[in-house]
Design a protein around this motif. Structure first.
Motif, PDB file in Angstrom:
ATOM      1  N   ALA A 104       0.834  -1.201   0.000  1.00 25.76           N
ATOM      2  CA  ALA A 104       0.000   0.000   0.000  1.00 25.76           C
ATOM      3  C   ALA A 104       0.867   1.248   0.000  1.00 25.76           C
ATOM      4  O   ALA A 104       0.642   2.184  -0.772  1.00 25.76           O
ATOM      5  N   ARG A 105       1.893   1.254   0.856  1.00 25.80           N
ATOM      6  CA  ARG A 105       2.764   2.432   0.925  1.00 25.80           C
ATOM      7  C   ARG A 105       3.463   2.649  -0.412  1.00 25.80           C
ATOM      8  O   ARG A 105       3.614   3.773  -0.884  1.00 25.80           O
ATOM      9  N   HIS A 106       3.895   1.547  -0.977  1.00 25.40           N
ATOM     10  CA  HIS A 106       4.611   1.642  -2.248  1.00 25.40           C
ATOM     11  C   HIS A 106       3.690   2.200  -3.343  1.00 25.40           C
ATOM     12  O   HIS A 106       4.078   3.092  -4.097  1.00 25.40           O
ATOM     13  N   LEU A 107       2.478   1.670  -3.400  1.00 27.04           N
ATOM     14  CA  LEU A 107       1.522   2.147  -4.405  1.00 27.04           C
ATOM     15  C   LEU A 107       1.209   3.622  -4.205  1.00 27.04           C
ATOM     16  O   LEU A 107       1.157   4.394  -5.172  1.00 27.04           O
ATOM     17  N   LEU A 108       1.007   4.011  -2.950  1.00 27.81           N
ATOM     18  CA  LEU A 108       0.672   5.411  -2.670  1.00 27.81           C
ATOM     19  C   LEU A 108       1.796   6.329  -3.138  1.00 27.81           C
ATOM     20  O   LEU A 108       1.548   7.397  -3.701  1.00 27.81           O
ATOM     21  N   GLU A 109       3.021   5.901  -2.914  1.00 33.32           N
ATOM     22  CA  GLU A 109       4.140   6.730  -3.350  1.00 33.32           C
ATOM     23  C   GLU A 109       4.236   6.742  -4.873  1.00 33.32           C
ATOM     24  O   GLU A 109       4.608   7.759  -5.466  1.00 33.32           O
ATOM     25  N   ARG A 110       3.911   5.623  -5.483  1.00 38.00           N
ATOM     26  CA  ARG A 110       3.928   5.594  -6.946  1.00 38.00           C
ATOM     27  C   ARG A 110       2.819   6.491  -7.508  1.00 38.00           C
ATOM     28  O   ARG A 110       2.986   7.142  -8.519  1.00 38.00           O
ATOM     29  N   PHE A 111       1.710   6.514  -6.846  1.00 34.86           N
ATOM     30  CA  PHE A 111       0.586   7.338  -7.308  1.00 34.86           C
ATOM     31  C   PHE A 111       0.838   8.822  -7.083  1.00 34.86           C
ATOM     32  O   PHE A 111       0.641   9.643  -7.957  1.00 34.86           O
ATOM     33  N   TYR A 112       1.223   9.131  -5.871  1.00 36.51           N
ATOM     34  CA  TYR A 112       1.187  10.545  -5.457  1.00 36.51           C
ATOM     35  C   TYR A 112       2.556  11.150  -5.190  1.00 36.51           C
ATOM     36  O   TYR A 112       2.655  12.290  -4.812  1.00 36.51           O
ATOM     37  N   GLY A 113       3.580  10.368  -5.342  1.00 38.79           N
ATOM     38  CA  GLY A 113       4.908  10.917  -5.131  1.00 38.79           C
ATOM     39  C   GLY A 113       5.486  10.509  -3.791  1.00 38.79           C
ATOM     40  O   GLY A 113       4.772  10.097  -2.870  1.00 38.79           O
ATOM     41  N   LYS A 114       6.807  10.629  -3.705  1.00 39.65           N
ATOM     42  CA  LYS A 114       7.526  10.177  -2.524  1.00 39.65           C
ATOM     43  C   LYS A 114       7.071  10.950  -1.280  1.00 39.65           C
ATOM     44  O   LYS A 114       6.812  12.141  -1.350  1.00 39.65           O
ATOM     45  N   GLY A 115       6.950  10.263  -0.215  1.00 43.72           N
ATOM     46  CA  GLY A 115       6.598  10.921   1.050  1.00 43.72           C
ATOM     47  C   GLY A 115       5.111  10.926   1.298  1.00 43.72           C
ATOM     48  O   GLY A 115       4.671  11.239   2.406  1.00 43.72           O
ATOM     49  N   TYR A 116       4.334  10.540   0.265  1.00 46.67           N
ATOM     50  CA  TYR A 116       2.897  10.578   0.490  1.00 46.67           C
ATOM     51  C   TYR A 116       2.504   9.516   1.521  1.00 46.67           C
ATOM     52  O   TYR A 116       2.941   8.373   1.452  1.00 46.67           O
ATOM     53  N   GLY A 117       1.675   9.942   2.457  1.00 44.16           N
ATOM     54  CA  GLY A 117       1.235   9.002   3.488  1.00 44.16           C
ATOM     55  C   GLY A 117       2.084   9.024   4.734  1.00 44.16           C
ATOM     56  O   GLY A 117       1.739   8.396   5.725  1.00 44.16           O
ATOM     57  N   HIS A 118       3.179   9.777   4.686  1.00 44.20           N
ATOM     58  CA  HIS A 118       4.031   9.831   5.886  1.00 44.20           C
ATOM     59  C   HIS A 118       3.294  10.414   7.075  1.00 44.20           C
ATOM     60  O   HIS A 118       3.551  10.051   8.209  1.00 44.20           O
ATOM     61  N   ASP A 119       2.401  11.363   6.783  1.00 44.44           N
ATOM     62  CA  ASP A 119       1.621  11.956   7.870  1.00 44.44           C
ATOM     63  C   ASP A 119       0.868  10.877   8.627  1.00 44.44           C
ATOM     64  O   ASP A 119       0.687  10.941   9.832  1.00 44.44           O
ATOM     65  N   PHE A 120       0.428   9.894   7.881  1.00 41.63           N
ATOM     66  CA  PHE A 120      -0.343   8.832   8.504  1.00 41.63           C
ATOM     67  C   PHE A 120       0.558   7.777   9.135  1.00 41.63           C
ATOM     68  O   PHE A 120       0.381   7.413  10.296  1.00 41.63           O
ATOM     69  N   PHE A 121       1.542   7.332   8.388  1.00 39.83           N
ATOM     70  CA  PHE A 121       2.378   6.236   8.890  1.00 39.83           C
ATOM     71  C   PHE A 121       3.425   6.692   9.904  1.00 39.83           C
ATOM     72  O   PHE A 121       4.044   5.875  10.574  1.00 39.83           O
ATOM     73  N   GLY A 122       3.608   8.009   9.975  1.00 39.78           N
ATOM     74  CA  GLY A 122       4.574   8.505  10.949  1.00 39.78           C
ATOM     75  C   GLY A 122       5.984   8.427  10.411  1.00 39.78           C
ATOM     76  O   GLY A 122       6.217   8.043   9.268  1.00 39.78           O
TER      77      GLY A 122
END
Lengths: 386, 305, 566
Positions: free
Chosen positions: C446-464
């Motif tokens: 999921a993290r990998h896909l999110l970064e592929r979709f939206y760029g590096k660092g996306y989701g860090h706010d959530f995953f910490g």
């Protein structure tokens, strides 16, 4: 009110009249009857202060350092070895500028044991920074204790009231006992704020550098030097309130005198009473009674002698700094020399607390008539005149 | 534990940084929390000791409560007089607490201490015991333990006298409250100070206080050494109430061998196996006595009353 | 100089200290500096998920359930599932076990999981979208098809959905759950828990399509055409055979099939077998199947394994469960052939020389003999479901991300035209593992896909913050801790009390010990964190020695700035 009291009782009455708040003491001959009198007053409820008997003179003085730090008017009394045991605390009280008042009843310091009124105990404390008064009568004891509180609280220098053991402490004399209102008028509550509790946290008497220490020393010296002036001013108010005089330097027959005896404490009283007889037999003898010893009233002493015909001064010392001589004599010699006095200062020594009799005095004067100026190699020992 | 520590967080800090205690000093740490617990209406009387320096030199002050210094043997009497003076001058609630080292308690201060205890003066006497004259550089006192090196009992002779039992000396005065404590057991320390604050009369604290430079221990071991002193039962946490009721506050689950404790300290470096055995045996005897005393004293109390 | 205070014109000076000692910067005495660094606790290191256990323990101590869930969610979206079904690797090296008794971490995890299910059902917690999602991204919603609804698929679906991606899950069986439904006994994982988790996922917006098997070719192409990405989480359930005669005889079963039929359809035929059943293999599936047989009533069940007990691949808890269920073991024995006329009659076996798992196996010549039986359950292992999906030849794959054991693979050849993505994760990549690692695979995918979709660092706010560095360090040892501040106490059933037993190895628990024991008042609580005041810290090291969590360490630093950076 006229009353017959011993010296120790008079001191106790003065403490009561001064509304002292904390007394802490430890018994020692010949001071004992002083604190016993206070204890009695305390038990009867006529002395309203706290009276605490501690386990040593050391703690008695320590206790007062604590009490005075909180601003309590505090008093103790001791003698001889007891005073010596307080020694470091005398320094501390003076350094902390605590207006303590104590009585020291002179007694020789051993070895061996001796109960006679040698002044060596109080004079050993000469450099602790305390004001020293030497009293010559029971009335003077009472008056001096009252004055001592006034002076101590004004200058914030502790004050020692000294008198001879037995010769004064246990001798009964009639005195004029002031009533409470008059004492209250003379001695209001202490001025200034106590050190504790402090409005803001404070670190009192911390470790300091020599620069701070020298400032403190100079300040104490300057405050000490104001004492004669203060006492001079006090003469008027004391006279006004109590209708008698209080002086720290008293002279008798100086106008005609060629020889002047200088004495402190009970011996001065002996000389004073013998003076008419001495003048008749030996001629032209005067007396100066040294009441204030610290600060040393050198200038005032010289003023008394200035413009007189006095050539010879004989100092009666009931003390001895072995290897140097009588302590009063040394101080007087040095002060007068400094002011340009031309006459000789000779020593008549009663070390060991020798009782001075008029006969001894007469013999002593006869001896000094034989001594040509500059020839006295060592003091005239009172013991040789017995 | 956590609660005790965090509840201290709510109290005002009474010690300033920048004081001159050596790194790892247990005495300064102990006083830090005692001062917090005591609060501002307190005057601390300090006799000659490391704390004479720690409290601040010259125009400085390390504590945010008032401090007054006094000569070495005079502490108990100065504090007593101060309390009396404060009572006379309208501050009867101001607490007077005396802080003295082992020298100012076991040795030179003992006479004044005994006097104040006997008069049941209304003060708290706190002895922080670092087991030698540390401010002057590790000279022996009567609190120095057996077989310890000091500059006045150098190796190989070392100190041949056992440590004076100050708690029992004080217990014999039958004062209202005596407690031992160390900073390694903060809840115990804080609770005892609070308890003492509620009691009137003479209260005595014997506080074990490691000194890294004096003891030749590592500065970070001060708490551990305090803890070990208790776990070995060399320094039992106890209270004596009214001089007769002995309460052992802490019974270690497992006894740490005293050798483990001694080995961490340079001052015991010339220790021989015989010494260790003697210290351990002495400790066992003392513990045995205390365990019996903590019951028997109560019994005797009934007997005498 | 002391301040003069003239009374009646008379010199009066006393020595008074009024100024705080704060002017003395005693920090320059210091030669070692306390540095606070988060280190991995043994539980975290042993957990395939790298679950931040001490982080949520701290919340539980304060009975902050929602806080605990918020932390848990970052690592593991299904704590109820793992609380029931994970083997609990985290508990194996708990430092508390050196003190009194190790923590019952799994029970607490389960408690958080049950809390989550309860709150979720009541609609009291939301699973989508994450509040911290970056603005502007929501408009360009992406879609992902997840193939396979096992723990990896569910985990990926959860996180993708949580972060704003539309997710559709495809499952070839009639019910979702994958191995959770087909492989794990209901005694270990109650099925209603799984159903509740699935229900919450649907409630949150994940859609499930069951009973449809995706196959390579047009089928898969259709998905890559209509979704931005396809995630293959097909597991590792392709049956392996022993390659010996007689494996296709009637009376020979496969362990995974047996379990799936039992758990999914209630198929009990084999259980009613009155004769002897031999289970061949030493893995979890073998032991699970043997235990299930016994528990369901089979009379005479044997596990036949070629090596000794110590070499069994199954988790110790499975072995114990089997022993407790009355399963018997035949060790150091290997089957040579299965025989029978029309149906199975027995197995020809041979003894093997005792050897360790990593050593080569040697038969004991001439020791072969015949074991009669009425059924054999083969548990000879399984392989990646990708082999089923691409039966002809696997498309080229390249590693996606590697992080500890978690691996995902990219299959760029599967969908070249539209630029959409095809990824594989979970057991399909790693081979059969465990539920925790499977969830980790989904999370990573999921993290990998999110970064592929939206760029590096996306989701860090959530995953910490990225904790990879932290987890690379050696775990905190018992010696690094100062546990004496904890009273000796065994496990407790009360979650708050049990959580309070956590030493919080390697993680500041805000206990305040460093602050309390600082002789120099050089530790300050600043916005919730304890900070060292380097101006005053003399470097005595008490804080580091007494830190119960082993978070502080004394270090020689070149300058104060070094300490500040950390």
């Amino acid at each position: 009110m006229q009353m017959l009291l011993s010296g120790n009782q008079a001191a106790a009455w003065a403490v009561k009249l001064a509304r002292v708040q904390v007394v802490s003491a430890y018994p020692i001959t010949p001071q004992t009857s002083l604190i016993e009198t206070l204890a009695q007053m305390w038990a009867e409820g006529t002395f309203a202060g706290d009276f605490v008997v501690v386990e040593s003179e050391y703690s008695a003085m320590s206790y007062l350092i604590g009490a005075a730090s909180a601003g309590a008017r505090s008093f103790t009394a001791s003698a001889s070895h007891g005073l010596a045991y307080m020694h470091e605390l005398l320094h501390w009280a003076a350094g902390a500028r605590l207006p303590l008042v104590m009585v020291n009843v002179n007694r020789a310091i051993g070895a061996p044991w001796c109960l006679e009124p040698d002044q060596g105990d109080s004079l050993s404390q000469r450099d602790t920074g305390w004001i020293q008064f030497y009293c010559s009568s029971v009335q003077e004891i009472l008056d001096t204790v009252l004055v001592a509180f006034y002076v101590a609280e004004t200058t914030r220098i502790p004050c020692m009231v000294i008198y001879d053991g037995f010769a004064l402490s246990h001798i009964y004399e009639i005195l004029d006992l002031p009533d409470q209102e008059r004492v209250d008028e003379f001695l209001p509550p202490p001025p200034g704020e106590p050190a504790l509790p402090a409005p803001e946290p404070v670190n009192l008497q911390p470790l300091v550098t020599s620069q701070v220490m020298t400032t403190l020393a100079r300040s104490r010296h300057r405050a000490m030097k104001t004492v004669p002036r203060l006492l001079g001013e006090l003469e008027t108010s004391f006279q006004k309130v109590f209708a008698r005089s209080f002086t720290f330097l008293e002279s008798f027959g100086l106008a005609q005198a060629e020889t002047v005896l200088i004495a402190a404490g009970a011996p001065a009283q002996t000389v004073q009473s013998a003076l008419p007889d001495l003048n008749r037999k030996r001629g032209k003898v005067g007396l100066i009674r040294l009441k204030l010893f610290r600060p040393f009233p050198g200038a005032e002493l010289y003023q008394l002698l200035e413009n007189t015909a006095v050539e010879q001064i004989i100092v009666l010392d009931r003390n001895l700094s072995a290897g140097a001589g009588g302590i009063f004599a040394q101080e007087i010699r040095s002060a007068l020399q400094q002011h340009g006095f031309q006459g000789k200062v000779l020593e008549f020594n009663l070390a060991g607390g020798l009782d001075l009799t008029p006969a001894m005095l007469e013999r002593g004067l006869a001896y000094f008539e034989q001594v040509s100026p500059g020839e006295q190699k060592e003091p005239l020992w009172g013991g040789d005149l017995l | 534990m956590k609660k005790t520590i965090l509840s201290q967080l709510e109290l005002d800090e009474k010690l300033f940084s920048g004081h001159s205690a050596c790194p790892g000093c247990a005495a300064v740490l102990t006083v830090r929390h005692i001062a917090r617990t005591l609060g501002e209406d307190t005057v601390l009387v300090i006799t000659a000791s490391c704390w004479s320096v720690i409290a601040g030199a010259g125009p400085l002050r390390a504590l945010d409560i008032s401090v007054v210094h006094c000569p070495f043997p005079s502490g108990a009497a100065v504090a007593s007089g101060l309390k009396k003076g404060l009572q006379r001058l309208g501050s009867p609630e101001t607490r007077v607490v005396l802080l003295a080292g082992d020298g100012g308690t076991f040795d030179i201060g003992l006479q004044g201490l005994s006097g104040a205890a006997e008069r049941n003066e209304d003060i708290i006497f706190i002895c922080y015991d670092n087991e030698a004259y540390m401010n002057t550089g590790m000279q022996r006192s009567s609190a120095t333990p057996y077989a310890s090196y000091s500059t006045t009992t150098p190796a190989p002779l070392v100190n041949k006298n056992p440590k004076k039992d100050i708690v029992h000396i004080m217990a014999a005065h039958h004062v209202p409250y005596i407690a031992t404590a160390t900073i390694a057991y903060p809840s115990d320390l804080v609770a005892k100070i609070k308890k003492a604050m509620e009691i009137r009369g003479f209260r005595f604290f014997h506080i074990f206080s490691p000194c890294p430079p004096g003891w030749g221990s590592e500065s970070h071991k001060s708490i551990e050494l305090s803890r070990m002193a208790v776990e070995t039962r060399l320094f039992p946490l106890m209270e004596v109430i009214g001089g007769r009721e002995v309460v052992l506050n802490y019974l270690p689950e497992k006894y740490t061998p005293v050798e483990d404790y001694l080995r961490l300290q340079g001052r015991f470096s010339s220790l021989e196996p015989g010494h260790v055995m003697m210290i351990q045996e002495n400790l066992e005897r003392n513990w045995d006595y205390l365990q019996r005393a903590s019951k028997r004293y109560r019994y005797e109390d009934e007997y005498w009353s | 100089m002391p301040a003069p205070d003239n009374v009646l014109g008379i010199d009066f000076v006393i020595s008074r200290g009024l100024e705080p000692t704060l002017v003395n910067h005693t920090g320059f005495w210091r030669f070692l500096t306390p540095v606070r660094e988060e280190k991995p606790a043994p539980c975290r290191q042993d957990c395939p998920l790298g679950n931040g256990i001490p982080h949520w323990m701290q919340k539980l101590q304060e009975e902050d359930w929602s806080g605990a869930w918020n932390v848990m969610e970052r690592y593991n979206p299904f704590p109820a599932l793992t609380g029931y079904a994970c083997y609990g690797y985290c508990q194996e090296n708990c430092n508390r076990s050196f003190y009194d008794e190790g923590l019952d971490i799994r029970e607490l995890e389960k408690a958080i999981g049950l809390w989550k299910l309860e709150q979720g059902k009541a609609g009291k917690i939301q699973f989508r979208p994450f509040e911290g999602i970056q603005p502007g991204v929501q408009g360009a919603a992406k879609s992902v098809a997840v193939i396979g609804s096992g723990p990896t698929g569910l985990s990926a679906a959860y996180y993708l959905n949580r972060l704003g991606v539309n997710v559709q899950v495809f499952e070839k069986l009639p019910a979702a759950g994958g191995l959770l439904a087909t492989g794990i006994p209901p005694e270990r994982l109650p099925r209603e828990i799984l159903q509740q988790e699935l229900g919450l996922l649907q409630q949150a917006g994940v859609s499930f399509v069951t009973g449809i098997e995706v196959a390579a070719g047009d089928n898969l192409k259709m998905l890559t055409d209509s979704f931005d990405a396809v995630l293959l989480t097909v597991g590792a359930q392709k049956r392996r055979f022993l390659g010996i005669p007689g494996e296709r005889l009637p009376g020979v079963y496969n362990a995974l099939d047996f379990l799936r039929n039992l758990y999914l359809d209630g198929e009990r035929g084999l259980i009613q077998n009155k004769g002897r059943v031999l289970v061949i293999g030493g893995g979890n599936a073998a032991l699970d199947a043997a235990s299930a047989l016994r528990r369901q009533g089979a009379a005479d069940v044997w596990v036949v394994y070629r090596r000794g007990r110590e070499a069994l691949l199954a988790h110790e808890s499975e072995i114990r469960a089997a022993e407790a269920a009355g399963v018997r073991f035949l060790f150091h024995t290997r089957p040579l052939s299965l025989y029978g006329e029309s149906a199975l009659e027995g197995v020809r076996v041979i003894k093997t020389r005792p050897s360790r798992r990593e050593e080569e196996l040697h038969d004991l010549t001439g020791s072969d003999y015949t074991l009669s039986c009425t059924a054999v359950v083969l548990a000879a292992g399984s392989e990646s479901g990708l082999n089923d999906l691409f039966p002809q030849n696997l498309p080229p794959m390249q590693p996606g991300v590697e992080e500890n054991l978690f691996q995902i693979l990219e299959l760029p050849a599967v969908c070249p035209e539209r630029g959409s993505l095809c990824l594989a994760a979970g057991d399909a990549v790693t081979g059969p593992q465990n539920i925790a690692l499977a969830i980790a695979g989904g999370r990573l995918a999921a993290r990998h896909l999110l970064e592929r979709f939206y760029g590096k660092g996306y989701g860090h706010d959530f995953f910490g913050k990225d904790e990879a560095q932290i987890l690379k360090a050696p775990p905190v040892s018992y010696e690094q801790l100062a546990p004496h501040y904890y009273p000796h106490r065994g496990r407790s059933d009360v979650p708050r009390e049990e959580a309070a037993r956590c030493f919080s190895c390697g993680l500041c628990s805000h206990c305040g010990i460093c602050w309390f024991f600082c002789p120099d008042v050089a530790v300050e609580k600043e916005s919730g964190e304890y900070e060292i005041l380097l101006d005053y810290c003399k470097g005595c090291g008490i804080c580091a020695a007494e830190c119960p969590a082993g978070v502080l360490e004394m270090k020689e630093l070149k300058s104060d700035a070094d300490a500040v950076e950390r």
